[in-house]
Design a protein around this motif. Structure first.
Motif, short mmCIF file in Angstrom:
data_model
loop_
_atom_site.label_atom_id
_atom_site.label_comp_id
_atom_site.label_asym_id
_atom_site.label_seq_id
_atom_site.Cartn_x
_atom_site.Cartn_y
_atom_site.Cartn_z
N UNK A 166 0.83 -1.21 0.00
CA UNK A 166 0.00 0.00 0.00
C UNK A 166 0.87 1.26 0.00
N UNK A 167 2.02 1.23 0.68
CA UNK A 167 2.91 2.39 0.65
C UNK A 167 3.49 2.60 -0.74
N UNK A 168 3.79 1.50 -1.42
CA UNK A 168 4.32 1.61 -2.78
C UNK A 168 3.30 2.26 -3.71
N UNK A 169 2.02 1.86 -3.57
CA UNK A 169 0.96 2.45 -4.39
C UNK A 169 0.82 3.93 -4.09
N UNK A 170 0.76 4.29 -2.81
CA UNK A 170 0.57 5.68 -2.43
C UNK A 170 1.72 6.55 -2.92
N UNK A 171 2.94 6.08 -2.76
CA UNK A 171 4.10 6.86 -3.20
C UNK A 171 4.14 7.01 -4.71
N UNK A 172 3.75 5.95 -5.41
CA UNK A 172 3.73 6.01 -6.88
C UNK A 172 2.77 7.09 -7.35
N UNK A 173 1.59 7.16 -6.72
CA UNK A 173 0.62 8.18 -7.09
C UNK A 173 1.15 9.57 -6.75
N UNK A 174 1.69 9.72 -5.56
CA UNK A 174 2.15 11.04 -5.12
C UNK A 174 3.30 11.55 -5.98
N UNK A 175 4.10 10.65 -6.49
CA UNK A 175 5.23 11.06 -7.33
C UNK A 175 4.79 11.49 -8.72
N UNK A 176 3.66 11.01 -9.16
CA UNK A 176 3.23 11.24 -10.55
C UNK A 176 1.97 12.06 -10.70
N UNK A 177 1.32 12.41 -9.60
CA UNK A 177 0.00 13.04 -9.68
C UNK A 177 0.02 14.36 -10.45
N UNK A 178 1.04 15.17 -10.24
CA UNK A 178 1.07 16.48 -10.91
C UNK A 178 1.14 16.32 -12.43
N UNK A 179 1.99 15.44 -12.90
CA UNK A 179 2.11 15.25 -14.35
C UNK A 179 0.84 14.61 -14.91
N UNK A 180 0.21 13.71 -14.14
CA UNK A 180 -1.04 13.10 -14.60
C UNK A 180 -2.13 14.15 -14.77
N UNK A 181 -2.22 15.05 -13.80
CA UNK A 181 -3.25 16.08 -13.87
C UNK A 181 -3.00 17.00 -15.05
#
Length: 379
Positions: A166-181
């Motif tokens: 779950x930490x891996x998933x959360x960190x993956x999202x947090x690292x990429x969220x700005x570019x995804x948006x």
């Protein structure tokens, strides 16, 4: 002695024989017809009586359990009984009305398990049935529960997921969220931050489709509006990342989507993050889903949710007090008159749904409180 044959006499004899034969045949047919009538008419009457008696019985007797299909829906251990009655289209009879309004219940409904024996009861309009002389054959019947979906392999809580996973998933999202948006909306964003992290526990949707646990991460970002072409006018928008059907069976279906998937309207800088989170939570709960809050920004106490710089023209929609701090308890240092224009250089949103605007002299005016707007943005 030879006699001469009289041809005419022979013809008369032949005619007489034919007449006698025809008369005999008619007598036979008459007797057969009379015999058929003596048997057929009573039989027909009996048949008509049976038909009318059956029709009357069908009209006055009603068996809900033969007219309705009983089944069970939901997850194993959380099942419910469902009854679907066969109501002919366009039939406005009392029987159809009784069938249409009937519903079925059983003990521990909502907590049923496969192979469990239960007594299903029909609930119907008894006053209507009695007034129309309709007799209900039975009001309850035993069934064995079946067809419930087993969700033993699903995570019943976020805490059941392996911490490293779950930490891996959360960190993956947090690292990429700005570019995804930015890729999703085709515009630059800044001040991206997570305001809500949720786990929706496994559930069965209304159509009987099973869903494993869903992870939702809600983000707030200031989006470049491009209104003046200089890239310095931003509005706050909200985005959601979902990892749907997150279970022990295979990989999750992870995707980024705009908040409007859950909320019909788009929300600009007038809306606080608390409002967004409350809307999201209420929407999910309306689907009868159990929501587990992992992390939620903001509190019920009045506090600063967000600050941002701006340089926009507003006008007062009514008489507005000017205060020395962004609070209705702060000292009043002046007033704006209705339709008076001012330049607002910064804004602050509080957790109580108030938005304040800072004037170029450092004082503050209330832009909005909930759905009440005192300062209106002007292009």
């Amino acid at each position: 002695m030879n006699r001469k044959i009289d041809i005419d006499s022979l013809k008369r004899i032949a005619t007489d024989i034919n007449d006698i034969h025809a008369s005999t045949q008619n007598n036979v047919k008459t007797k057969d017809y009379t015999k058929w009538l003596s048997v057929g008419i009573p039989a027909a009457l009996v048949l008509l009586v049976i038909i009318f008696a059956y029709a009357y019985t069908q009209k006055t007797n009603l068996d809900f359990f033969s007219s309705c299909e009983i089944s069970f829906t939901g997850a194993n251990g959380q099942g419910s009984v469902v009854g679907v009655c066969d109501v002919p289209s366009g039939d406005y009879s009392v029987r159809s009305e009784l069938l249409d309004k009937a519903f079925f219940t059983t003990e521990n409904d909502g907590m049923l398990s496969n192979d469990q024996t239960v007594t299903v009861r029909v609930n119907y309009d008894q006053v209507l049935a009695e007034s129309e002389g309709i007799k209900v054959k039975s009001t309850e019947k035993e069934y064995t529960v079946s067809g419930l979906i087993d969700q033993e392999d699903d995570y019943q809580s976020y805490s059941e997921i392996d911490p490293s996973e779950r930490d891996s998933l959360a960190n993956w999202v947090r690292d990429n969220i700005e570019s995804w948006i930015e890729e999703g909306i085709g515009a630059d964003v800044m001040n991206v931050k997570e305001i809500g992290f949720y786990y929706v526990k496994p559930y069965i949707s209304g159509d009987g489709t099973p869903h494993s646990g869903d992870i939702y991460m809600i983000y707030q970002a200031d989006r470049d509006t491009g209104r003046n072409g200089s890239g310095d006018i931003y509005e706050t928008e909200y985005f959601i990342y979902s990892a749907e059907d997150y279970s022990t069976e295979g990989e999750s279906n992870a995707k980024l989507s705009v908040m409007s998937n859950f909320i019909s309207s788009s929300y600009d800088c007038y809306t606080s993050s608390n409002t967004i989170l409350n809307l999201f939570e209420n929407e999910v709960k309306s689907y009868n889903c159990e929501l587990e809050i992992i992390n939620k920004a903001g509190t019920d106490d009045v506090g600063i949710l967000e600050d941002r710089n701006m340089n926009e023209t507003y006008y007062a929609s009514t008489v507005v007090n000017i205060r020395d701090n962004p609070s209705t308890s702060a000292s009043i240092v002046g007033q704006l008159q209705e339709d008076q224009e001012v330049s607002i250089v910064a804004s602050r949103i509080l957790s109580n749904d108030e938005e304040w605007g800072q004037l170029d002299n450092g004082n503050w005016v209330c832009i909005s409180q909930g759905n009440d707007y005192y300062m209106i943005w002007r292009i």
